[in-house]
Design a protein around this motif. Structure first.
Motif, PDB file in Angstrom:
ATOM      1  N   GLY A   1       0.801  -1.207   0.000  1.00  0.00           N
ATOM      2  CA  GLY A   1       0.000   0.000   0.000  1.00  0.00           C
ATOM      3  C   GLY A   1       0.841   1.266   0.000  1.00  0.00           C
ATOM      4  N   ASN A   2       2.173   1.115  -0.176  1.00  0.00           N
ATOM      5  CA  ASN A   2       3.059   2.276  -0.173  1.00  0.00           C
ATOM      6  C   ASN A   2       2.896   3.083  -1.452  1.00  0.00           C
ATOM      7  N   PRO A   3       3.231   4.371  -1.413  1.00  0.00           N
ATOM      8  CA  PRO A   3       3.201   5.178  -2.643  1.00  0.00           C
ATOM      9  C   PRO A   3       4.274   4.717  -3.618  1.00  0.00           C
ATOM     10  N   THR A   4       4.151   5.101  -4.866  1.00  0.00           N
ATOM     11  CA  THR A   4       5.117   4.711  -5.890  1.00  0.00           C
ATOM     12  C   THR A   4       5.617   5.937  -6.637  1.00  0.00           C
ATOM     13  N   ARG A   5       6.742   5.749  -7.325  1.00  0.00           N
ATOM     14  CA  ARG A   5       7.226   6.771  -8.253  1.00  0.00           C
ATOM     15  C   ARG A   5       6.776   6.350  -9.648  1.00  0.00           C
ATOM     16  N   PRO A   6       5.852   7.063 -10.246  1.00  0.00           N
ATOM     17  CA  PRO A   6       5.381   6.661 -11.580  1.00  0.00           C
ATOM     18  C   PRO A   6       6.489   6.652 -12.618  1.00  0.00           C
ATOM     19  N   GLU A   7       7.556   7.438 -12.374  1.00  0.00           N
ATOM     20  CA  GLU A   7       8.667   7.444 -13.322  1.00  0.00           C
ATOM     21  C   GLU A   7       9.553   6.218 -13.181  1.00  0.00           C
ATOM     22  N   GLY A   8       9.271   5.348 -12.203  1.00  0.00           N
ATOM     23  CA  GLY A   8       9.981   4.088 -12.061  1.00  0.00           C
ATOM     24  C   GLY A   8      11.153   4.151 -11.100  1.00  0.00           C
ATOM     25  N   ASP A   9      11.717   2.984 -10.824  1.00  0.00           N
ATOM     26  CA  ASP A   9      12.893   2.902  -9.953  1.00  0.00           C
ATOM     27  C   ASP A   9      14.155   3.305 -10.712  1.00  0.00           C
ATOM     28  N   ARG A  10      15.277   3.425  -9.956  1.00  0.00           N
ATOM     29  CA  ARG A  10      16.490   4.012 -10.530  1.00  0.00           C
ATOM     30  C   ARG A  10      17.696   3.082 -10.399  1.00  0.00           C
ATOM     31  N   ILE A  11      18.635   3.292 -11.312  1.00  0.00           N
ATOM     32  CA  ILE A  11      19.989   2.776 -11.188  1.00  0.00           C
ATOM     33  C   ILE A  11      20.873   3.989 -10.950  1.00  0.00           C
ATOM     34  N   VAL A  12      21.485   4.058  -9.774  1.00  0.00           N
ATOM     35  CA  VAL A  12      22.217   5.253  -9.358  1.00  0.00           C
ATOM     36  C   VAL A  12      23.710   4.937  -9.257  1.00  0.00           C
ATOM     37  N   ILE A  13      24.549   5.874  -9.696  1.00  0.00           N
ATOM     38  CA  ILE A  13      26.000   5.760  -9.549  1.00  0.00           C
ATOM     39  C   ILE A  13      26.449   6.746  -8.475  1.00  0.00           C
ATOM     40  N   LEU A  14      27.137   6.239  -7.453  1.00  0.00           N
ATOM     41  CA  LEU A  14      27.644   7.077  -6.366  1.00  0.00           C
ATOM     42  C   LEU A  14      29.165   7.140  -6.449  1.00  0.00           C
ATOM     43  N   GLU A  15      29.705   8.361  -6.383  1.00  0.00           N
ATOM     44  CA  GLU A  15      31.146   8.536  -6.566  1.00  0.00           C
ATOM     45  C   GLU A  15      31.723   9.451  -5.484  1.00  0.00           C
ATOM     46  N   ASP A  16      32.910   9.089  -5.032  1.00  0.00           N
ATOM     47  CA  ASP A  16      33.687   9.942  -4.116  1.00  0.00           C
ATOM     48  C   ASP A  16      34.680  10.715  -4.974  1.00  0.00           C
ATOM     49  N   SER A  17      34.315  11.944  -5.318  1.00  0.00           N
ATOM     50  CA  SER A  17      35.147  12.710  -6.250  1.00  0.00           C
ATOM     51  C   SER A  17      36.295  13.453  -5.569  1.00  0.00           C
ATOM     52  N   ASN A  18      36.203  13.655  -4.252  1.00  0.00           N
ATOM     53  CA  ASN A  18      37.250  14.421  -3.562  1.00  0.00           C
ATOM     54  C   ASN A  18      38.093  13.559  -2.623  1.00  0.00           C
ATOM     55  N   ASN A  19      37.941  12.221  -2.751  1.00  0.00           N
ATOM     56  CA  ASN A  19      38.792  11.267  -2.026  1.00  0.00           C
ATOM     57  C   ASN A  19      38.744  11.418  -0.506  1.00  0.00           C
ATOM     58  N   ASP A  20      37.550  11.729   0.018  1.00  0.00           N
ATOM     59  CA  ASP A  20      37.424  11.804   1.476  1.00  0.00           C
ATOM     60  C   ASP A  20      36.710  10.591   2.057  1.00  0.00           C
ATOM     61  N   GLY A  21      36.459   9.583   1.201  1.00  0.00           N
ATOM     62  CA  GLY A  21      35.807   8.364   1.663  1.00  0.00           C
ATOM     63  C   GLY A  21      34.300   8.443   1.724  1.00  0.00           C
ATOM     64  N   LYS A  22      33.723   9.540   1.232  1.00  0.00           N
ATOM     65  CA  LYS A  22      32.276   9.717   1.222  1.00  0.00           C
ATOM     66  C   LYS A  22      31.799  10.032  -0.192  1.00  0.00           C
ATOM     67  N   ALA A  23      30.683   9.466  -0.572  1.00  0.00           N
ATOM     68  CA  ALA A  23      30.120   9.785  -1.886  1.00  0.00           C
ATOM     69  C   ALA A  23      29.628  11.223  -1.899  1.00  0.00           C
ATOM     70  N   ASP A  24      30.012  11.966  -2.907  1.00  0.00           N
ATOM     71  CA  ASP A  24      29.556  13.347  -3.026  1.00  0.00           C
ATOM     72  C   ASP A  24      28.928  13.631  -4.384  1.00  0.00           C
ATOM     73  N   VAL A  25      28.984  12.649  -5.281  1.00  0.00           N
ATOM     74  CA  VAL A  25      28.378  12.798  -6.604  1.00  0.00           C
ATOM     75  C   VAL A  25      27.394  11.651  -6.806  1.00  0.00           C
ATOM     76  N   SER A  26      26.201  11.995  -7.242  1.00  0.00           N
ATOM     77  CA  SER A  26      25.176  10.988  -7.519  1.00  0.00           C
ATOM     78  C   SER A  26      24.641  11.203  -8.924  1.00  0.00           C
ATOM     79  N   LYS A  27      24.647  10.132  -9.726  1.00  0.00           N
ATOM     80  CA  LYS A  27      24.143  10.187 -11.095  1.00  0.00           C
ATOM     81  C   LYS A  27      23.088   9.105 -11.295  1.00  0.00           C
ATOM     82  N   VAL A  28      22.085   9.431 -12.063  1.00  0.00           N
ATOM     83  CA  VAL A  28      21.071   8.428 -12.411  1.00  0.00           C
ATOM     84  C   VAL A  28      21.438   7.842 -13.769  1.00  0.00           C
ATOM     85  N   PHE A  29      21.875   6.578 -13.760  1.00  0.00           N
ATOM     86  CA  PHE A  29      22.235   5.900 -15.002  1.00  0.00           C
ATOM     87  C   PHE A  29      20.989   5.576 -15.818  1.00  0.00           C
TER      88      PHE A  29
END
Length: 1020
Positions: free
Chosen positions: A104-132
């Motif tokens: 009974g949960n809500p949905t995203r009509p645009e569908g689910d995602r494939i996401v790419i997470l990247e640590d661009s500044n080498n601090d061990g944390k993802a700071d860039v997110s892209k939807v593939f």
């Protein structure tokens, strides 16, 4: 210190401090950390405990390791599966749209995602997110593999192949790789693809998959040319194929929900498998190629609960038919749980105990584990080592684990009060953690795939995505051979040697390298070479001649498997040589022999008899007779089964073995047993008759005479099993007496109805003058069955005004005991056909109906307000804050839940067993399951409506289904045996069979007490 903390509390400061976990960080390494943490915990609200900033709180990491957050919500949501690519980026599959029809949960009509997470500044944390990729057709995908610019996503009924043609991290092309799997949005459908060291793809699906079709919709055929469907295979399966999807091989079958497959550098496969919830049968498997893994009966397909000779004493072993010849042994049984992602760790960054071992996610117990494996004969043993576990927050639900380029681990956390199972209590959260040795920053080694030297280095990476690119470079460049040979000859780690070998085997001189590896001193390399020879379709017979006497039993195991379906005239003698070396105490070796002899049992076993004239004289020979599938073994089976010098309990395995042999010799041997005359003849006759075909027994005078004599001397359950199988009208009078004397009346009534003349006997007895007590017992015995004949009898008794008031009341009450009967009661109430004096009996008869609307609608006819008992409960977010009385909760469970659930063996076996439900679900999940049962129906516990050819409808859970028989479980733990041929149609219910109004009869306090009790039920 306590005063200072109290002062800050007055100022309202701890809320801000806790949000950022500053106090926790400040005192994490101090001697006072324990009491400080407890103090902080006491200040936090439930919502604060679930904040991303508190994600590490409660995580217990193994010595020498450190866990850190790489990414949290809102950067990602509901991660089902992850992959780490060659650049060290984490690819995430999201499942926001998970099972909305149920949750009974809500949905995203645009569908689910494939996401790419990247640590661009080498601090061990993802700071860039892209939807593939995001699309409406992407609905809760379960598996992802990133292979260069190709991404394979598993989502039944499809496997999608996405391609990024221009390198912009966007999918430019989408194709179907496979399709046709059943189980859309189902946890038991298609799972992730994995790149193997041999350049092949490995994948699997759970027992909802059922079949496999190619991109054009054609049914895929296996290595034998047979359809990959339920025509040949059972339940969950594991596969191998070429990168383009061709050349599919089925490598194992009869799993329940084998969630992912992990492949090591030697080509050895490992999996976990989930049990029917609550049976403590979760297992870890070494996948022996072409093995049957025993979830259902290998021959009939019957479920594991179906009675059988030599049935295992422990439910956890019954679950996988471990006593049956042909069922591969389990490497490790881990008890309860909900196993998900698994890998083989072949890096060297983590401590040595984890190197070369499985790493596995167990969200049911909030833990990521390793299973250190040791060789044992032709198989293995394993133990459990925890890497990271959350002992405070049951929302920690690790769903997948991957190895990064530097050898550290990334773990996806579904983070939810539940563990899938078709329910989700939270859609807004999800975390990615990194595990590495303490104070080890995340680094991504640079790779050079343009040179041979760079590719050789990359081939040795712990990261699969890097190895994929290296493999393809090396296998396509003929000039790489020399450097690969150097790696093969110089590698200190044999796994790196195996990787070099796989590439060499694919080249122009592949046969030469196979033959060289077959003579290697390391048995793992020899095993790898046998596998490579088979993949290359080389003639393995000359190789096996040199290996069938190998000192290593695991090498001989592979030799046996390599003989499967061989047409060589030399194969029988080679198999016999292998069989002669069986020690009698190595089940792995025995099952490898069985796999190797498939389709060739007659010739292989005869060759064995030329080496071992009388196999019954040794434990090894007796094992091989037990495992054999040939008429030539029948006389030996009969000898072993009737050997009175051996305790009968130890001979049951041989009677069971008759079920796996086809042909007339089996019937003749079992028939001969009936002619013996010994002190244990009754037991022998029972066993012999059980393993003979029912029609054969009824038409053979010797067998029929033995059966009648046997039935005269048996009673109770044993008698009912025999009569239920043979349906002899001669037993009608005895069955009738069982009903009126309260000796298994329901079972006796069901059988009597099926017998010739049984219905007439019962109908006459109900109206017989002066025999009211008999009539009442007959009517009561029919209450739960719901067959058309029984319902007709009950209706006739209810409406017959010549019957006494007691008979009519009992008939009315009994009519409402089945699903079809409930519908009749409602129909007659609406039509005003039930007399006023009978209405209370009618309402009482449906008062235990699982369908809430049946209970409430019927109750209206009693008069008064139907909402008199209605009450308003606090929202779940408030209920979880309340503490209850577990002792009173146990009473509430006994009164309300035990009719369908068991706890530690007490209660009825209908729904999932709940002995460890407190380990699986926190309070949020418990309330969700009770108040909204339709939000999470356990797989294997779905309700079914069966329309019978006689016009009746039966409802329940299908415990077992074969081509000939169905065992239907109904509320209250009642089971009914049906003939498949009597079923017109089957339809799965959309709603849970757990009553949606279970809490209606409880006060809020009683509900809180019940949940308090359930949370105490944890793994010990």
């Amino acid at each position: 210190m306590l005063k200072k903390l109290s002062d800050k509390t007055k100022l309202g400061l701890p809320m801000a401090l806790l949000g950022g976990s500053l106090l926790f960080s400040a005192y994490h390494h101090s001697s006072k950390s324990i009491w400080v943490n407890r103090y902080i915990d006491s200040l936090m609200t439930e919502e604060q405990k679930h904040l991303p900033s508190n994600a590490l709180k409660g995580l217990k990491i193994a010595d020498g390791l450190e866990v850190s957050t790489f990414a949290t919500e809102p950067m990602l949501l509901n991660p089902t599966d992850i992959e780490v690519d060659a650049r060290g980026r984490v690819w995430v599959l999201e499942a926001y749209n998970y099972r909305p029809a149920i949750t009974g949960n809500p949905t995203r009509p645009e569908g689910d995602r494939i996401v790419i997470l990247e640590d661009s500044n080498n601090d061990g944390k993802a700071d860039v997110s892209k939807v593939f990729y995001q699309g409406p057709e992407l609905n809760a995908p379960l598996g992802i593999a990133v292979l260069g610019n190709t991404v394979i996503v598993s989502q039944s009924p499809y496997v999608w192949k996405f391609t990024d043609t221009d390198g912009d991290d966007k999918a430019d092309k989408k194709e179907i790789l496979f399709q046709g799997m059943e189980g859309e949005q189902h946890d038991h459908g298609m799972h992730a693809f994995v790149f193997g060291p041999d350049g092949k793809l490995y994948f699997n699906f759970g027992n909802e998959g059922k079949q496999l079709r190619d991109a054009k919709g054609n049914i895929v055929r296996d290595q034998d040319g047979d359809e990959i469907s339920r025509k040949k295979y059972k339940q969950g399966m594991v596969f191998r194929c070429n990168p383009d999807g061709t050349g599919v091989e089925c490598l194992g079958q009869n799993f329940r929900n084998n969630y992912e497959v992990a492949v090591d550098s030697y080509g050895t496969l490992w999996q976990s498998d989930n049990d029917d919830d609550g049976n403590k049968g979760v297992r870890i498997n070494y996948v022996m190629e072409n093995g049957n893994y025993g979830y259902t009966d290998e021959i009939t397909g019957a479920g594991w609960t179906a009675n059988r000779t030599n049935i295992e004493s422990e439910i956890s072993k019954q679950h996988w038919h471990q006593n049956d010849p042909g069922s591969i042994p389990n490497l490790l049984q881990t008890g309860s749980g909900s196993p998900t992602g698994i890998i083989v760790y072949e890096g060297n960054l983590l401590p040595k105990i984890y190197q070369g071992q499985m790493i596995h996610c167990e969200p049911g117990h909030n833990v990521v584990r390793s299973y250190p494996v040791q060789k044992s004969g032709a198989g293995y043993t394993a133990s459990i080592e925890n890497l990271v576990k959350n002992e405070q927050d049951q929302w920690f639900r690790p769903s997948d684990v991957c190895v990064a380029p530097d050898g550290s681990l990334f773990v996806a956390d579904w983070y939810d009060p539940g563990v899938g199972g078709h329910q989700a209590g939270d859609q807004t959260r999800g975390r990615i953690y990194r595990i590495a040795p303490s104070k080890t920053p995340y680094t991504v080694p640079k790779q050079d795939f343009t040179t041979i030297a760079g590719a050789i280095s990359a081939l040795q990476s712990p990261n699969i995505a890097i190895r994929y690119l290296a493999y393809n470079k090396l296998v396509s460049d003929n000039s790489a051979e020399g450097e690969l040979v150097k790696l093969y000859n110089s590698a200190e780690n044999p796994r790196m040697k195996a990787r070099a070998f796989w590439v060499l085997s694919k080249g122009a001189n592949g046969k030469k390298y196979v033959e060289s590896a077959l003579a290697d001193q390391n048995p793992d390399i020899r095993i790898t070479a046998i596998r490579a020879a088979r993949e290359l379709k080389l003639d393995v017979i000359p190789y096996l001649k040199n290996l069938v006497k190998d000192a290593d039993p695991q090498v001989r195991r592979e030799c046996a498997i390599a003989l499967r379906h061989s047409k060589s005239p030399e194969a029988p003698a080679l198999w016999a040589e292998l069989a002669a070396q069986h020690t009698g105490n190595d089940r792995w070796y025995l099952e490898a022999l069985g796999i190797g002899a498939d389709n060739n049992w007659d010739s292989y076993f005869n060759a064995y008899l030329q080496k071992v004239a009388n196999p019954v004289e040794s434990p090894a020979g007796r094992d091989i007779v037990w495992r054999s599938r040939t008429n030539e073994s029948v006389k030996f089976l009969a000898t072993l089964a009737t050997d009175s010098k051996v305790d009968l309990k130890d001979r049951l395995r041989y009677f069971r073995a008759f079920d796996f042999v086809k042909g007339t010799k089996k019937s003749e041997a079992l028939l001969e047993m009936l002619k013996h005359n010994s002190s244990e003849q009754k037991e022998i006759n029972t066993l012999a008759l059980r393993h003979l075909d029912a029609e054969f027994v009824k038409t053979n005078p010797v067998a029929k005479s033995a059966l009648l004599k046997l039935m005269a001397s048996t009673e109770g359950k044993e008698y009912l099993e025999l009569e239920g199988k043979y349906l002899l009208p001669e037993e009608n009078k005895r069955l009738f007496n069982m009903i009126i004397t309260d000796k298994s009346p329901r079972e006796a009534s069901d059988i009597l109805i099926k017998n010739l003349g049984g219905t007439a006997l019962l109908t006459h007895a109900i109206s017989e003058p002066g025999k009211e007590q008999n009539a009442l017992k007959i009517l009561s015995s029919m209450r739960w069955s719901g067959s058309k004949t029984q319902l007709d009898i009950l209706q006739a008794a209810m409406f017959n005004k010549a019957n006494s008031a007691n008979i009519r009341r009992e008939a009315t009450r009994a009519l409402g005991g089945s699903s079809n009967g409930e519908d009749l009661i409602l129909k007659y109430l609406k039509e005003g056909k039930i007399e006023k004096s009978l209405i209370p009996s009618a309402v009482d008869g449906v008062s235990k109906a699982w369908r809430r609307q049946v209970r409430t609608e019927a109750a209206r006819y009693l008069g008064g307000s139907t909402n008199a008992a209605a009450k308003k409960l606090a929202p779940i977010s408030d209920l979880i804050k309340l503490s209850g009385d577990a002792k009173n909760g146990a009473v509430m469970f006994a009164n309300n839940c035990s009719v369908c659930h068991q706890v530690n063996g007490e209660g009825m076996d209908f729904g999932p067993k709940l002995s460890e439900i407190g380990s699986k679900l926190p309070k949020e999940g418990q309330y969700l399951a009770i108040l909204h049962p339709d939000a999470g129906i356990g797989f294997g516990y779905e309700g079914w409506d069966l329309k019978m050819k006689d016009g009746s409808t039966l409802s329940g859970i299908i415990a077992s289904k074969t081509e000939t028989d169905i065992i239907l479980k109904m509320p209250g733990g009642i089971t009914q045996n049906l003939k498949t041929s009597a079923v017109k149609s089957m339809k799965q219910m959309q709603n849970s069979m757990m009553p949606s109004g279970l809490a209606d009869g409880m006060s809020q306090k009683e509900l809180v007490d019940l949940v308090e009790f359930l949370t105490t039920l944890k793994k010990k």
